[in-house]
Design an enzyme around this catalytic site. Structure first.
Site, PDB file in Angstrom:
ATOM      1  CD  GLU A   1      62.406  -0.662  17.455  1.00  0.00           C
ATOM      2  OE1 GLU A   1      62.138  -1.060  18.603  1.00  0.00           O
ATOM      3  OE2 GLU A   1      61.542  -0.195  16.691  1.00  0.00           O
TER       4      GLU A   1
ATOM      5  CG  ASP B   1      58.974   1.752  19.690  1.00  0.00           C
ATOM      6  OD1 ASP B   1      59.499   1.006  18.836  1.00  0.00           O
ATOM      7  OD2 ASP B   1      58.171   2.644  19.378  1.00  0.00           O
ATOM      8  N   GLY B   2      62.125   1.979  19.726  1.00  0.00           N
ATOM      9  CA  GLY B   2      63.109   2.933  19.256  1.00  0.00           C
ATOM     10  C   GLY B   2      62.535   3.775  18.137  1.00  0.00           C
TER      11      GLY B   2
ATOM     12  CG  HIS C   1      52.696   3.521  14.702  1.00  0.00           C
ATOM     13  ND1 HIS C   1      53.002   4.597  15.510  1.00  0.00           N
ATOM     14  CD2 HIS C   1      53.857   3.149  14.108  1.00  0.00           C
ATOM     15  CE1 HIS C   1      54.285   4.876  15.391  1.00  0.00           C
ATOM     16  NE2 HIS C   1      54.833   3.994  14.556  1.00  0.00           N
TER      17      HIS C   1
ATOM     18  CG  ASP D   1      55.936   5.593  18.688  1.00  0.00           C
ATOM     19  OD1 ASP D   1      56.875   5.313  17.931  1.00  0.00           O
ATOM     20  OD2 ASP D   1      55.107   6.485  18.435  1.00  0.00           O
TER      21      ASP D   1
ATOM     22  CG  ASP E   1      57.310  -1.496  17.275  1.00  0.00           C
ATOM     23  OD1 ASP E   1      58.545  -1.595  17.339  1.00  0.00           O
ATOM     24  OD2 ASP E   1      56.719  -0.392  17.273  1.00  0.00           O
TER      25      ASP E   1
END
Length: 249
Positions: free
Chosen positions: A53, A14-15, A134, A144, A76
């Protein structure tokens, strides 16, 4: 006898970015079939969310260089998944130009990701999985948190050790990890047949809205309406108590 299905190495990536562009961070969790966990993270002072990302995905796969077997990447970012599985090959064939002739964003990272993927080859395939951000998925929530911490310049402890002592349910993954279909483009608005106005009891037909607007703007008691066809035009005039024969063209 059917061959035993191998367990893939899991990579969550994740970024995050504050400002986009602005300070950013990336986070990775790697879970290997032998029950080991590695967390990775890093940041950049001036970057974008998409770059972070991509950086997370590249770093996670690079860390597995020389590791045999399938790798399942969970992210995501639809941008990353569609980019590496669809878009980047056309971009590369056009010398990193879009279909419209513009410059592709982040070509340096796309080239890097392509190289990392190619290095694994067909014997050590990569599968790409979408997880909604989320939404309570433990692995995604953890990467995250790592990415956000690095984007803020905060110190965060990165775990490396046994799965048994890891407090994140990394294997708690939704059954459906398919990439969501793009939203259908909004239906094209039907072109108006005409625009009608009435000022001081005098009706008029206009071909464009600006013409109609200019006539009625600031005129007390003025009426105006869009007509979609000739029949609709007659209905509007009738509702105003005006005969179509009286229409000024």
């Amino acid at each position: 006898m059917k061959p035993t299905k191998t367990i893939p190495t899991i990579v969550f990536a994740d970024g995050a970015c504050s400002g986009n562009p602005g300070p950013g961070g990336w986070g990775v969790v790697i879970a290997t079939p032998d029950g080991k966990i590695r967390e990775l993270g890093g940041g950049a002072k001036d970057t974008t969310n998409n770059r972070m990302e991509l950086a997370a995905t590249i770093r996670g796969l690079s860390d597995l260089e020389g590791t045999a077997g399938e790798v399942a990447v969970y992210t995501d970012s639809v941008y990353v998944i569609r980019g590496i599985t669809q878009w980047c090959w056309a971009w590369r064939s056009r010398d990193w130009k879009t279909a419209e002739g513009g410059e592709v964003a982040n070509p340096d990272l796309w080239k890097n990701l392509i190289a990392v993927v190619a290095q694994r080859g067909k014997l050590n395939p990569i599968s790409w999985h979408y997880v909604r951000g989320h939404s309570g998925i433990p692995g995604n929530e953890r990467v995250d948190a790592i990415a956000v911490a690095f984007s803020r310049g905060e110190r965060i402890a990165l775990y490396s050790g046994s799965l048994l002592q890891y407090d994140v349910a990394i294997h708690d993954i939704p059954e459906d990890t398919s990439v969501p279909e793009p939203r259908p483009a909004a239906a094209k608005k039907e072109k108006a047949y005409s625009y009608l106005s009435v000022v001081n009891g005098v009706p008029m037909r206009h071909t464009t809205w600006p013409e109609c607007e200019a006539r009625v703007k600031g005129r007390p008691g003025a009426k105006f309406k869009k007509a979609m066809n000739e029949h609709n035009e007659g209905e509007i005039l009738k509702s105003w108590g005006i005969s179509p024969d009286k229409l000024a063209k």
